[in-house]
Design an enzyme around this catalytic site. Structure first.
Site, short mmCIF file in Angstrom:
data_model
loop_
_atom_site.label_atom_id
_atom_site.label_comp_id
_atom_site.label_asym_id
_atom_site.label_seq_id
_atom_site.Cartn_x
_atom_site.Cartn_y
_atom_site.Cartn_z
N LYS A 31 0.86 -1.19 0.00
CA LYS A 31 0.00 0.00 0.00
C LYS A 31 0.89 1.23 0.00
O LYS A 31 1.74 1.40 0.88
CB LYS A 31 -0.90 -0.02 1.23
CG LYS A 31 -1.74 1.25 1.34
CD LYS A 31 -2.79 1.14 2.41
CE LYS A 31 -3.53 2.45 2.56
NZ LYS A 31 -4.61 2.37 3.53
N LYS A 56 1.25 10.11 5.53
CA LYS A 56 1.37 8.72 6.00
C LYS A 56 2.65 8.07 5.49
O LYS A 56 2.74 6.84 5.42
CB LYS A 56 0.13 7.94 5.56
CG LYS A 56 -1.18 8.53 6.11
CD LYS A 56 -2.38 7.61 5.89
CE LYS A 56 -3.65 8.20 6.51
NZ LYS A 56 -4.81 7.29 6.42
N GLU A 81 7.57 -6.84 1.35
CA GLU A 81 6.35 -6.71 2.16
C GLU A 81 5.44 -7.93 1.96
O GLU A 81 4.87 -8.47 2.90
CB GLU A 81 5.58 -5.44 1.79
CG GLU A 81 6.17 -4.14 2.32
CD GLU A 81 5.86 -3.92 3.80
OE1 GLU A 81 5.25 -4.80 4.44
OE2 GLU A 81 6.24 -2.86 4.33
N LYS A 113 -2.31 -1.53 -3.82
CA LYS A 113 -3.13 -0.32 -3.75
C LYS A 113 -2.26 0.91 -3.81
O LYS A 113 -1.26 0.96 -3.08
CB LYS A 113 -3.88 -0.38 -2.42
CG LYS A 113 -4.72 0.82 -2.09
CD LYS A 113 -5.30 0.58 -0.73
CE LYS A 113 -6.11 1.77 -0.30
NZ LYS A 113 -6.61 1.59 1.04
N TYR A 142 -15.24 0.80 -6.83
CA TYR A 142 -16.50 1.50 -6.58
C TYR A 142 -17.46 1.34 -7.77
O TYR A 142 -18.63 1.65 -7.67
CB TYR A 142 -16.23 2.99 -6.29
CG TYR A 142 -15.31 3.14 -5.09
CD1 TYR A 142 -15.82 3.04 -3.79
CD2 TYR A 142 -13.93 3.31 -5.24
CE1 TYR A 142 -14.99 3.13 -2.69
CE2 TYR A 142 -13.09 3.41 -4.15
CZ TYR A 142 -13.62 3.31 -2.87
OH TYR A 142 -12.79 3.37 -1.79
C1 PBG Z 1 -7.03 3.67 5.34
C2 PBG Z 1 -7.56 3.41 4.01
C3 PBG Z 1 -7.43 4.27 2.92
C4 PBG Z 1 -8.07 3.69 1.86
C5 PBG Z 1 -8.58 2.46 2.28
N1 PBG Z 1 -8.22 2.29 3.62
C6 PBG Z 1 -6.88 5.64 2.82
C7 PBG Z 1 -5.62 5.98 3.45
O1 PBG Z 1 -4.72 5.16 3.63
O2 PBG Z 1 -5.53 7.15 3.82
C8 PBG Z 1 -8.19 4.33 0.52
C9 PBG Z 1 -9.16 3.76 -0.42
C10 PBG Z 1 -9.50 4.66 -1.55
O3 PBG Z 1 -8.87 5.70 -1.80
O4 PBG Z 1 -10.44 4.29 -2.28
N2 PBG Z 1 -6.86 2.65 6.23
#
Ligand code: PBG
Length: 353
Positions: free
Chosen positions: A222, A245, A261, A276, A341
């Site tokens: 991620k 983050k 990872e 992601k 989505y």
């Molecule tokens: C946070 C989380 C995020 C998303 C899913 N879980 C955002 C982030 O890390 O700030 C993003 C999903 C999206 O943008 O559709 N635990």
């Protein structure tokens, strides 16, 4: 679908003679890849990847209330749903053949605190939705997000000590969060926090609680991405997030690190992996699939969705074609499924054939 080229004018027509002259081979080619693309039936015959409804996971946003739906400004066509509305949508998803949904709560701001305590409340919004959905639609898979960001007053996925996100104390909190989600009926728990060691800790705790059946879907790779912007609007963390983050989510410039990872998460007991965001990271997805041959899901995140919606709303791209193309590309890159989505729209589109 009709072929738009290749229809010849009638015999004797001068256009036909010109066309036939134009068709006479001038290049001595042994292979002409265009032959396999000459018509829709030929393209269908040689198609390497297909998208089906089985490939979809639908992320759903939750909000307090009853018979309540709220539009997400940054995500046209997406709404936050009260539990009863989420049940109705889960029913619709199941009837469309979508295998699973993923739940994301908008937590009432007064319930957010520095430690994200509401995440540990067995009666929080996600747990209530889990119980209601699993009662009404037991046949649909439900995935829950394990991370503190919907619950913290600072919008981070972990616990803060000064300006630092502390790893091990966060893992303790995540373990408790995963346990109450499993208790409320989660079929899959999906840690999206990127703390080190959380997969192993959660697996151990689930097993000790007798929940060897609950799958762990690890957000293994991620990235610290700008493409999460609309999601943070949807769960209300944009307004509160302090800093960024980047000390826990990955650097977009790296992909060897993603393999590391993944290796760690698999050693710790992950059943499936998530990459992601999606489209900007197809190379990472392909490398992971090539190296590990494990189930990998791509997450087409909020920013990717909203870019397509925004361009389509302006008439700059064809929404439906862009939607279908973006999703089959995940399959081509090696994804077993995609969190998107667009899931219900895609399922409707696939039903039409
Ligand atoms: C946070 C989380 C995020 C998303 C899913 N879980 C955002 C982030 O890390 O700030 C993003 C999903 C999206 O943008 O559709 N635990």
């Amino acid at each position: 679908m009709h072929d738009t080229v290749g229809r010849f004018p009638p015999k004797g027509d001068p256009a036909r003679e010109n066309a036939s002259r134009a068709r006479t081979a001038t290049l001595d080619l042994t292979e002409r890849p265009r032959r396999n693309r000459k018509s829709e039936w030929a393209r269908r015959l040689v198609r390497e990847n297909v998208l089906t409804t089985n490939d979809l996971v639908w992320p759903v946003f939750l909000i307090e209330g009853e018979r309540h739906r709220e539009k997400v400004a940054a995500m046209p066509g997406v709404e936050r749903l009260s539990v009863d509305e989420a049940v109705a949508e889960a029913e619709r998803a199941a009837s469309l053949g979508i295998p699973a949904i993923a739940l994301f709560p908008f937590t009432d701001p007064p319930l957010r605190d520095a430690r994200g305590s509401e995440a540990q409340n067995p009666d929080n919004l996600v747990c209530r939705a889990l119980r209601a959905i699993k009662r009404a639609v037991p046949e649909i898979g439900v995935m829950t997000d394990v991370a503190l960001d919907p619950y913290t007053s600072h919008g981070h996925d972990g616990l803060l000590d000064g300006a630092e996100i502390v790893n091990d104390a966060t893992v303790d909190a995540l373990v408790r969060q995963a346990l109450i989600q499993a208790e409320a009926g989660a079929d899959m728990v999906a840690p999206s926090d990127m703390m080190d060691g959380r997969i192993g800790a959660i697996r151990k705790a689930l097993d000790a609680a007798g929940r060897t059946d609950v799958q762990i879907v690890a957000y293994a790779a991620k990235y610290a991405s700008a493409f999460y912007g609309p999601f943070r609007d949807a769960i209300g963390t944009n307004a509160v997030l302090v800093g960024d983050k980047r000390t826990y989510q990955m650097d977009p410039a790296n992909s060897d690190e993603a393999l590391r990872e993944v290796a760690l998460d698999l050693e710790e007991g992950a059943d499936m992996l998530i990459v992601k965001p999606g489209m900007p990271y197809l190379d990472v997805l392909a490398r992971i699939k090539d190296n590990f041959q494990r189930p990998v899901l791509a997450y087409q995140v909020s920013g990717e969705y909203s870019m397509i919606e925004a361009a389509a709303a302006n008439g700059w791209i064809d929404r439906e074609r862009a939607m279908m193309e973006s999703l089959v590309c995940f399959k081509r890159a090696g994804a077993d499924a995609v969190l998107t989505y667009f899931a219900p729209a895609v399922a409707e589109r696939l039903k039409k054939g």
